[in-house]
Motif scaffolding. Structure first.
Motif, PDB file in Angstrom:
ATOM      1  N   ARG A 199      27.211  44.746  31.111  1.00  0.00           N
ATOM      2  CA  ARG A 199      27.850  46.011  31.463  1.00  0.00           C
ATOM      3  C   ARG A 199      26.869  46.979  32.110  1.00  0.00           C
ATOM      4  O   ARG A 199      25.765  47.158  31.624  1.00  0.00           O
ATOM      5  CB  ARG A 199      28.424  46.641  30.192  1.00  0.00           C
ATOM      6  CG  ARG A 199      29.267  47.875  30.445  1.00  0.00           C
ATOM      7  CD  ARG A 199      29.844  48.406  29.145  1.00  0.00           C
ATOM      8  NE  ARG A 199      30.838  49.432  29.407  1.00  0.00           N
ATOM      9  CZ  ARG A 199      31.481  50.113  28.476  1.00  0.00           C
ATOM     10  NH1 ARG A 199      31.246  49.871  27.199  1.00  0.00           N
ATOM     11  NH2 ARG A 199      32.368  51.037  28.800  1.00  0.00           N
ATOM     12  N   GLY A 244      26.701  50.724  35.008  1.00  0.00           N
ATOM     13  CA  GLY A 244      27.422  51.773  35.733  1.00  0.00           C
ATOM     14  C   GLY A 244      27.063  53.128  35.157  1.00  0.00           C
ATOM     15  O   GLY A 244      26.446  53.218  34.093  1.00  0.00           O
ATOM     16  N   TYR A 266      39.233  49.543  41.892  1.00  0.00           N
ATOM     17  CA  TYR A 266      39.398  48.767  40.660  1.00  0.00           C
ATOM     18  C   TYR A 266      39.385  47.292  41.033  1.00  0.00           C
ATOM     19  O   TYR A 266      40.105  46.882  41.948  1.00  0.00           O
ATOM     20  CB  TYR A 266      40.728  49.102  39.977  1.00  0.00           C
ATOM     21  CG  TYR A 266      40.849  50.547  39.589  1.00  0.00           C
ATOM     22  CD1 TYR A 266      40.171  51.049  38.476  1.00  0.00           C
ATOM     23  CD2 TYR A 266      41.640  51.423  40.331  1.00  0.00           C
ATOM     24  CE1 TYR A 266      40.280  52.385  38.112  1.00  0.00           C
ATOM     25  CE2 TYR A 266      41.751  52.765  39.966  1.00  0.00           C
ATOM     26  CZ  TYR A 266      41.063  53.237  38.872  1.00  0.00           C
ATOM     27  OH  TYR A 266      41.176  54.560  38.515  1.00  0.00           O
ATOM     28  N   ASN A 311      39.972  43.340  44.757  1.00  0.00           N
ATOM     29  CA  ASN A 311      39.974  44.728  44.289  1.00  0.00           C
ATOM     30  C   ASN A 311      40.935  45.545  45.127  1.00  0.00           C
ATOM     31  O   ASN A 311      41.474  45.057  46.132  1.00  0.00           O
ATOM     32  CB  ASN A 311      38.549  45.311  44.276  1.00  0.00           C
ATOM     33  CG  ASN A 311      37.931  45.413  45.653  1.00  0.00           C
ATOM     34  OD1 ASN A 311      38.561  45.840  46.615  1.00  0.00           O
ATOM     35  ND2 ASN A 311      36.673  45.010  45.758  1.00  0.00           N
ATOM     36  N   SER A 338      35.980  39.343  34.649  1.00  0.00           N
ATOM     37  CA  SER A 338      35.190  40.560  34.771  1.00  0.00           C
ATOM     38  C   SER A 338      36.075  41.669  35.318  1.00  0.00           C
ATOM     39  O   SER A 338      36.962  41.418  36.135  1.00  0.00           O
ATOM     40  CB  SER A 338      34.031  40.341  35.747  1.00  0.00           C
ATOM     41  OG  SER A 338      33.186  39.306  35.308  1.00  0.00           O
ATOM     42  N   GLY A 372      36.007  45.901  36.789  1.00  0.00           N
ATOM     43  CA  GLY A 372      35.099  46.925  37.275  1.00  0.00           C
ATOM     44  C   GLY A 372      35.808  48.133  37.844  1.00  0.00           C
ATOM     45  O   GLY A 372      36.919  48.034  38.380  1.00  0.00           O
ATOM     46  N   ALA A 430      34.612  51.227  40.422  1.00  0.00           N
ATOM     47  CA  ALA A 430      33.533  51.639  41.313  1.00  0.00           C
ATOM     48  C   ALA A 430      34.042  52.748  42.228  1.00  0.00           C
ATOM     49  O   ALA A 430      35.242  53.040  42.259  1.00  0.00           O
ATOM     50  CB  ALA A 430      33.039  50.451  42.139  1.00  0.00           C
ATOM     51  N   ALA A 473      28.665  51.756  41.180  1.00  0.00           N
ATOM     52  CA  ALA A 473      29.216  51.253  39.918  1.00  0.00           C
ATOM     53  C   ALA A 473      29.464  52.404  38.951  1.00  0.00           C
ATOM     54  O   ALA A 473      28.565  53.190  38.671  1.00  0.00           O
ATOM     55  CB  ALA A 473      28.261  50.238  39.293  1.00  0.00           C
ATOM     56  N   ASP A 494      31.841  51.766  35.955  1.00  0.00           N
ATOM     57  CA  ASP A 494      31.801  50.946  34.742  1.00  0.00           C
ATOM     58  C   ASP A 494      32.154  49.522  35.134  1.00  0.00           C
ATOM     59  O   ASP A 494      33.311  49.222  35.426  1.00  0.00           O
ATOM     60  CB  ASP A 494      32.769  51.460  33.666  1.00  0.00           C
ATOM     61  CG  ASP A 494      32.525  50.818  32.299  1.00  0.00           C
ATOM     62  OD1 ASP A 494      31.490  50.140  32.126  1.00  0.00           O
ATOM     63  OD2 ASP A 494      33.369  50.999  31.396  1.00  0.00           O
ATOM     64  N   ARG A 495      31.146  48.673  35.180  1.00  0.00           N
ATOM     65  CA  ARG A 495      31.367  47.265  35.479  1.00  0.00           C
ATOM     66  C   ARG A 495      31.126  46.480  34.204  1.00  0.00           C
ATOM     67  O   ARG A 495      30.084  46.617  33.573  1.00  0.00           O
ATOM     68  CB  ARG A 495      30.410  46.780  36.566  1.00  0.00           C
ATOM     69  CG  ARG A 495      30.705  47.353  37.937  1.00  0.00           C
ATOM     70  CD  ARG A 495      29.865  46.612  38.961  1.00  0.00           C
ATOM     71  NE  ARG A 495      30.009  47.137  40.300  1.00  0.00           N
ATOM     72  CZ  ARG A 495      31.027  46.864  41.115  1.00  0.00           C
ATOM     73  NH1 ARG A 495      32.004  46.078  40.711  1.00  0.00           N
ATOM     74  NH2 ARG A 495      31.066  47.373  42.329  1.00  0.00           N
ATOM     75  N   ARG A 496      32.130  45.675  33.836  1.00  0.00           N
ATOM     76  CA  ARG A 496      32.035  44.886  32.609  1.00  0.00           C
ATOM     77  C   ARG A 496      32.230  43.424  32.984  1.00  0.00           C
ATOM     78  O   ARG A 496      33.359  42.927  33.033  1.00  0.00           O
ATOM     79  CB  ARG A 496      33.056  45.377  31.574  1.00  0.00           C
ATOM     80  CG  ARG A 496      32.884  46.867  31.265  1.00  0.00           C
ATOM     81  CD  ARG A 496      33.712  47.361  30.107  1.00  0.00           C
ATOM     82  NE  ARG A 496      33.256  46.805  28.838  1.00  0.00           N
ATOM     83  CZ  ARG A 496      33.635  47.287  27.645  1.00  0.00           C
ATOM     84  NH1 ARG A 496      34.443  48.334  27.577  1.00  0.00           N
ATOM     85  NH2 ARG A 496      33.201  46.730  26.533  1.00  0.00           N
ATOM     86  N   TYR A 497      31.102  42.777  33.316  1.00  0.00           N
ATOM     87  CA  TYR A 497      31.140  41.393  33.769  1.00  0.00           C
ATOM     88  C   TYR A 497      31.226  40.437  32.593  1.00  0.00           C
ATOM     89  O   TYR A 497      30.555  40.628  31.580  1.00  0.00           O
ATOM     90  CB  TYR A 497      29.922  41.095  34.643  1.00  0.00           C
ATOM     91  CG  TYR A 497      30.159  41.499  36.084  1.00  0.00           C
ATOM     92  CD1 TYR A 497      30.911  42.641  36.387  1.00  0.00           C
ATOM     93  CD2 TYR A 497      29.665  40.744  37.132  1.00  0.00           C
ATOM     94  CE1 TYR A 497      31.160  43.015  37.700  1.00  0.00           C
ATOM     95  CE2 TYR A 497      29.901  41.124  38.454  1.00  0.00           C
ATOM     96  CZ  TYR A 497      30.649  42.248  38.737  1.00  0.00           C
ATOM     97  OH  TYR A 497      30.896  42.613  40.037  1.00  0.00           O
TER      98      TYR A 497
END
Length: 170
Positions: A27, A29, A74, A90, A125, A127, A129, A139, A141-144
């Motif tokens: 995670r 961002g 998104y 996205n 994942s 995200g 951005a 970024a 909040d990116r939650r890979y």
């Protein structure tokens, strides 16, 4: 700081409570907005980990804003457990207009897709951005590898896509 304001229930991270949550997510961002929860829905239920190949899934993503943001993107990416991208898209790539984020508000983003994958294990994942002229994007909040799912099916195969290939002998 955010801790001093006191986190309300709305600000807490509920993703970790989901059965498909991957504690080894990556995670990053600036967290001006955060992904606070997700719901993976299918015919088999609303908090499943195991799905059937070809099933239609709906993924609801809850995004909480701490400040007003515009130019939001998104995204969602599906990968194999060894990191190969199966599919991703996205809102910018699809030309979808999204509303502005307002401080204190939660927006729900809905991804719908067919799970046309060969049986196996996969990561999803998510995200948030910002579109940026200078850079590709910023970024938030990116939650890979946030979500870990298992896909089952009657027909075995290898590769990435479930192409419903049949083999007959003439």
């Amino acid at each position: 700081s955010r801790a001093m304001l006191g986190l309300s229930a709305l600000d807490q991270d509920h993703c970790t409570q989901r059965r498909s949550y991957n504690p080894n997510e990556y995670r990053w961002g600036d967290r001006r907005a955060v992904i606070t929860d997700y719901q993976l829905r299918s015919n088999s239920g609303n908090d499943q980990v195991i799905f059937e190949s070809g099933e239609n899934l709906e993924l609801l993503v809850y995004v909480r804003f701490f400040q007003a943001l515009t130019g939001l993107i998104y995204g969602c990416t599906v990968k194999t457990v060894d990191g190969q991208t199966v599919y991703g898209t996205n809102t910018r790539q699809q030309g979808i207009e999204v509303s502005h984020g307002e401080a204190g508000k939660t927006i729900v983003i809905r991804f719908q897709f067919d799970l046309n994958l060969v049986p196996g294990e996969y990561f999803i994942s998510l995200g948030v951005a910002l579109d940026d002229g200078e850079r590709d994007n910023i970024a938030i909040d990116r939650r890979y590898d946030l979500i870990h799912i298992i896909v089952r099916g009657d027909v075995g195969g290898f590769g990435l896509a479930q192409m419903n290939m049949s083999i007959t002998e003439d």
